[in-house]
Write a protein that holds these residues in place. Structure first.
Motif, PDB file in Angstrom:
ATOM      1  N   TYR A 421      42.971  38.234  39.178  1.00 40.03           N
ATOM      2  CA  TYR A 421      41.707  38.964  38.987  1.00 40.03           C
ATOM      3  C   TYR A 421      41.307  39.763  40.222  1.00 40.03           C
ATOM      4  CZ  TYR A 421      41.825  35.451  35.362  1.00 40.03           C
ATOM      5  OH  TYR A 421      42.241  34.649  34.332  1.00 40.03           O
ATOM      6  N   GLU A 422      40.532  40.814  39.940  1.00 39.96           N
ATOM      7  CA  GLU A 422      40.091  41.700  41.018  1.00 39.96           C
ATOM      8  C   GLU A 422      39.141  41.004  41.979  1.00 39.96           C
ATOM      9  OE1 GLU A 422      38.454  45.063  38.959  1.00 39.96           O
ATOM     10  OE2 GLU A 422      40.441  45.796  38.365  1.00 39.96           O
ATOM     11  N   SER A 423      38.356  40.047  41.456  1.00 38.86           N
ATOM     12  CA  SER A 423      37.366  39.384  42.310  1.00 38.86           C
ATOM     13  C   SER A 423      37.223  37.929  41.875  1.00 38.86           C
ATOM     14  CB  SER A 423      36.026  40.109  42.188  1.00 38.86           C
ATOM     15  OG  SER A 423      35.603  40.069  40.839  1.00 38.86           O
ATOM     16  N   ARG A 456      46.261  41.703  45.515  1.00 42.54           N
ATOM     17  CA  ARG A 456      44.972  41.386  46.146  1.00 42.54           C
ATOM     18  C   ARG A 456      45.167  40.808  47.547  1.00 42.54           C
ATOM     19  NH1 ARG A 456      40.433  37.567  43.245  1.00 42.54           N
ATOM     20  NH2 ARG A 456      39.222  37.036  45.099  1.00 42.54           N
ATOM     21  N   GLU A 462      37.493  33.310  51.093  1.00 40.39           N
ATOM     22  CA  GLU A 462      37.784  33.047  49.675  1.00 40.39           C
ATOM     23  C   GLU A 462      38.756  31.868  49.533  1.00 40.39           C
ATOM     24  OE1 GLU A 462      37.194  37.401  47.571  1.00 40.39           O
ATOM     25  OE2 GLU A 462      39.003  37.102  48.783  1.00 40.39           O
TER      26      GLU A 462
END
Ligand code: ZN
Length: 483
Positions: A421-423, A456, A462
């Motif tokens: 996923y992008e974020s 990514r 994160e």
């Protein structure tokens, strides 16, 4: 000349009726096979449920090359043939932790479910043969059913001995797969073995034994799967039900799940410029970090397609230096797929002493390659643009080379942190937590993490949030795959 012509006409005349006979031979054999498996019950199959537990030896993917780890995988597949609905549940338990997933198709729409993340997304392909064809092929009764369906296209291709018993070999198409070849016992008419060829992996063997029966249909209780002669899935238990009612809610999306975030599109190769001297380049699940160090150009990440990624790096950066070093992150075979390319480019391979022999064994051109062996740590160059390599131990690999680029406060790793996923915070497993502990022990100033399997670039924060949110998976109690 004339004599020859006569012979050839005669031969053709003789062959014609034989060809027709051959078609009849196939038809008769398929009748015998389906009779052996259950007659009309298998020929008119309306539904089935396959529930099995398997051992999965992680050949080429173990923590050390010296000892193969055994993972476990459970599968629960329900197929409602009549209504075109299907559901496949899986539970995979390895040293990295457990993963529970499912693909559901209501006949029109399909979803994939990630139980650890509690999310769902659109299935890449809602066709049951796309998401469950592999499981179907490990059941001989289902192969007998598919043989009957494709009987017009079945071809006898020879005879063979298998386990000292005579067998007929029948080639037949299987949906969304290269043609399969069935070994049919001439006496019992059961399918003892099936083979097919995967263009990348070579010959795949499916071996069936220990016949049992349910709902008037016979099937093999033992089904084992081999890739290029090496055991890949060994069945522990295998229960199959046939022609039973499957409740409709099986094929619906479970309640209380969130739709997954937007996925990163990696279908085209891209070069991500992190600085003048540092690029993250790749496509699909193969990415390489290129670093222009004071000691020459360094590549990290050994997936196939290295030359293409280097070409893009060169055209984007204008840096046409030869590749000096290729860092081999760890010994896993998927990460060695591009190492022949690195050798062709004249690069020195950087690894640990323990992994030199396994790399020589697996990589075709590695016999005479130059190796640089890392003992705990190595630094390329001095000053701001130096590159540091650290050997760490995680649950994923006993020796894993972490590449640290101090100018960017960036590391490159593989297989320990990922998200499509992008974020959002990536989902942690034991690979993530053990890598995080190893990084903490290095006491470096790390802010960014680039990976081998995706575009990514994560923030260290994160990864920290991912590790803090980690909890071992508890299998969803209502799913039969957990039993
Ligand atoms: Zn790996």
């Amino acid at each position: 000349m004339i004599k020859n012509l006569t012979v050839s006409v005669l031969t053709t005349a003789l062959l014609l009726p034989l060809t027709t006979l051959a078609g009849e031979k196939e038809e008769a054999l398929i009748q015998q096979v389906t009779d052996a498996y259950g007659g009309d019950a298998i020929r008119n199959l309306t539904s089935y449920i396959i529930s099995k537990k398997m051992l999965a030896p992680s050949t080429g993917q173990s923590r050390t090359p010296q000892l193969v780890n055994l993972a476990r995988t459970n599968l629960h597949l329900s197929v409602d043939i009549e209504n075109g609905k299907a559901r496949s549940d899986s539970l995979f338990a390895s040293r990295g932790g457990d993963f529970q997933g499912a693909t559901v198709s209501d006949g029109e729409e399909g979803w994939t479910i990630n139980y650890r993340a509690n999310t769902y997304g659109a299935a890449q392909n809602a066709d049951v043969y796309a998401f469950a064809g592999g499981s179907m092929r490990t059941n001989d009764a289902i192969l007998a059913y598919e043989l009957y369906k494709a009987r017009d296209k079945a071809k006898l291709v020879g005879e063979a001995d298998y386990l000292n018993r005579p067998h007929e070999m029948v080639e037949v198409p299987f949906p969304l797969s290269p043609d399969i070849t069935l070994y049919i016992d001439k006496e019992s008419h059961f399918i003892s073995k099936m083979i097919r060829t995967n263009p990348q992996l070579g010959q795949l063997d499916y071996v069936f034994s220990n016949m049992t029966e349910a709902d008037g249909i016979k099937y093999a209780a033992q089904t084992d799967f081999f890739v290029a002669g090496v055991a890949n899935l060994v069945s522990l238990t295998n229960r199959t039900r046939f022609n039973t009612d499957i409740p409709d809610h099986e094929f619906e999306l479970p309640e209380g799940m969130e739709e997954e975030a937007a996925r990163i599109d990696t279908s085209e190769m891209k070069a991500n410029r992190l600085s003048e001297d540092v690029y993250h380049v790749g496509q699909g699940n193969g990415f390489t970090l290129f670093v222009n160090s004071p000691e020459g150009l360094i590549a990290v990440g050994g997936y196939p397609g290295l030359k293409d990624r280097l070409s893009l790096f060169r055209s984007e950066s204008g840096n046409y230096q030869p590749l000096k070093y290729q860092i081999i992150t760890h010994h896993h075979q998927d990460h060695l797929g591009g190492i022949n390319e690195a050798i062709d480019l004249g690069a020195t391979l950087v690894t640990v002493d323990d992994n030199v022999e396994p790399i020589r064994d697996f990589v075709a051109n590695a016999t005479d390659a130059d190796f640089l062996r890392v003992n705990k740590r190595i630094t390329f160059g001095e000053g701001r643009n130096r590159v540091e390599i650290y050997d760490v131990a995680t649950i994923h690999a006993a020796h894993f080379l972490v590449t640290y680029v101090p100018s960017q406060k960036l590391i490159f790793i593989a297989d320990h942190l990922n998200s499509p996923y992008e974020s959002g915070v990536p989902t942690a497993n034991l690979n993530t937590t053990t890598m995080y502990e190893a990084l903490q022990a290095l006491d470096l100033d790390i802010r960014k993490i680039a990976i081998a399997h995706g575009a990514r670039v994560f923030k260290m924060k994160e990864m920290q949030a991912s590790v803090e949110a980690y909890s071992p998976l508890v299998c969803m109690a209502d799913r039969l795959v957990c039993e």
